[in-house]
Write an enzyme that holds these catalytic residues in place. Sequence first.
Site, PDB file in Angstrom:
ATOM      1  N   ASN A 173       0.819  -1.215   0.000  1.00 43.62           N
ATOM      2  CA  ASN A 173       0.000   0.000   0.000  1.00 43.62           C
ATOM      3  C   ASN A 173       0.848   1.259   0.000  1.00 43.62           C
ATOM      4  OD1 ASN A 173      -2.401  -1.509   0.259  1.00 43.62           O
ATOM      5  ND2 ASN A 173      -2.298  -1.464   2.497  1.00 43.62           N
ATOM      6  N   ASP A 226       3.935  -5.551  12.140  1.00 46.00           N
ATOM      7  CA  ASP A 226       4.666  -6.035  10.970  1.00 46.00           C
ATOM      8  C   ASP A 226       6.156  -6.181  11.274  1.00 46.00           C
ATOM      9  OD1 ASP A 226       2.272  -5.955   9.559  1.00 46.00           O
ATOM     10  OD2 ASP A 226       2.607  -3.881   8.930  1.00 46.00           O
TER      11      ASP A 226
END
Length: 317
Positions: free
Chosen positions: A11, A252
């Site tokens: 993204n 993440d």
Amino acid sequence: MGEITVVGSINIDIVAFTDYYPDRGETIFGKEMATLSGGKGANQAVASARLGKKVHMIGAVGCDVHGDTVIDSMNNNGVNTSHIKQVEESSTGCAIITVDHTAENTMLVVKGANDDLTRNDIQQAFATINDSKVLLVQMEVPEEAVIESMIEARKKGMFVVLDPAPADGITERALQYADIIVPNKQETKQLTGIDVTDLDSAHQAAEYFNRIGIKCSIIKMGSKGSLVYEQGKTEYIEAIQVKAIDTVGAGDSFAGALGTALADGSDLVTAAKFANIVAALKVTKLGAQAGLPTNVQVNEFCEEKGFSHYLFNPLKT
């Protein structure tokens, strides 16, 4: 040492910083705005690459300026982007993020081209990937791509790490192919119905996962630390106290560091302790990818905090 393959979202992040979130229908003034590379898959790939691993990224972006930007960002961080496809029909995925004065965030994700990743794309990519030890996968791309990647990884003897995020994307079918899952409190509640507030409730959730066939899990409790559950044995990892600037990408960075340590042969508890350190360092920096630490920064942070006994050879530069 083993390589890592990541299947997941890519993204562009539009991040706004504010003292507090607006109420519904309210207009307020923010402090600043940044456009940054992101996506759970891309973040995890960059996290592992910055920690010295060779990483294959499998995903999809649009044929637009944002797609070029995020691919360039991964290339600059040493990620192999040859398995990323660019599609004409969709724009690159976008996350609209608001970060408040506590460094907590809200996020609205428009998946865009991430939804164009197919089972066939996965098969083609895995046909040429033969030396990865670990697969990192999340739930921001179509279920068929997620499950196919886990099946292909199992065939090649990879250890499958599922970050079951976001909570809305979780499917029970995907869980059966994971060697370990690493949910946060919200995702744990979505999957188990258990509200994790302490070690006892975290243990109950891990036991729930064990009963449905997931023998290993790490229940992340934010500022309350993490519970590592492995084949019926548990170990608590205390949270590291830092001044948080930006929590976007913390999970993440945890997954990327966990995969890095596992690929290098660490046991699960040692790998989780290392991931805890990397995630703590990440939240002190701005940007889901820009704030991810390098080997040198991790070692310096460990020495500063007295964690040098958690370091292992692949991280020494």
